[in-house]
Design an enzyme around this catalytic site. Structure first.
Site: not given
Ligand code: PEP
Length: 255
Positions: A9, A11, A95, A97, A166, A172, A212
């Protein structure tokens, strides 16, 4: 047997030049048949060019969001049909976000899921608890509420769906859920699917972990029985780290 998946992703990152360069490098590295499916999720303006660059290659294409209507007066929105038109096969829905920054509700997320499925896209539905919810011990309750809308889908629709657990506190932040904590939630999600849709569909359901993920932790996560791959944010923006995650994932696949 489930085919594991690694999804990147991007973003709101990567312009034209970076998109071309990153896809070029990934195409070079993963030109032949590999043991996991790979998908990338660039921003809307670069989807068409990405689709052109990925044509005939191993890597699949997806979008980060969609609107539930097919067309009309919805300024600034993009429909499932438009995503199909430019070559997307996947779309991320719900997601964290989108849920937290843009206040998307479970009802809106369900409309998006239905629209994606209707158009023949594979939605990746993201679920996961915040840190406060985990500290209260209510993570199963939170995730159960986020999954609830799936009971309105048909078994056929469920076969086209991918899930991603997630935990919001891991996205992040550099903090990954321990493989054991992630496995517990994945097993919980699979049990929920089993209860609603039976053994066959729960055994087939791909459940990704996101939060992460890095080359250093992909193997220990994917060694767990209910973790079928990863939705990767930050580490998918760099060809070396994303490729190392894909390679790590391939190493966990039993022949
Ligand atoms: C994500 O945006 O779905 C995500 C898991 O980001 P990151 O790997 O940066 O934590």
């Amino acid at each position: 047997m489930r085919t594991p998946m690694i999804a990147g992703n991007w973003k709101m990152n990567n312009g034209f030049a970076e998109t071309r360069e990153l896809i070029g490098e990934l195409n070079r590295k993963f030109s032949c048949k590999i043991k996991v499916s790979i998908a990338i999720f660039p921003s809307f303006p670069y989807l068409y060019e990405s689709s052109r660059l990925l044509d005939g290659k191993a890597i699949r294409l997806g979008a980060q969001n969609l609107h539930w209507e097919t067309k009309g007066a919805f300024t600034g929105e993009v429909s499932s049909m438009m995503l199909r038109d430019v070559g997307c096969e996947y779309v991320i829905v719900g997601h964290s976000e989108r849920r937290h920054i843009f206040k998307e509700s479970d009802e809106q997320i369900l409309l998006k899921l239905k629209a994606a499925l209707q158009a023949g896209l594979h939605p990746i539905l993201c679920v996961g608890e915040t840190l406060a919810e985990r500290e209260k011990g209510s993570m199963e309750q939170v995730v159960r509420a986020q999954l609830k809308g799936l009971s309105e889908l048909t078994p056929e629709e469920i076969t086209n769906l991918v899930l991603a657990y997630e935990p919001v506190w891991a996205i992040g932040t550099g903090k990954t859920a321990s493989p054991e904590a992630a496995q517990n939630m994945h097993a919980f999600i699979r049990r929920w699917i089993r209860k609603q849709f039976g053994n066959y569909l729960s055994d087939k359901m791909i459940i990704l972990y996101g939060g992460s993920v890095k080359p250093e932790n992909i193997r220990e996560l994917m060694d767990r029985p209910d973790i079928d791959g990863a939705l990767v944010g930050g580490a998918s923006l760099n060809a070396d780290s994303f490729s190392a995650i894909i390679q790590g994932a391939c190493e966990t696949v039993k022949e």
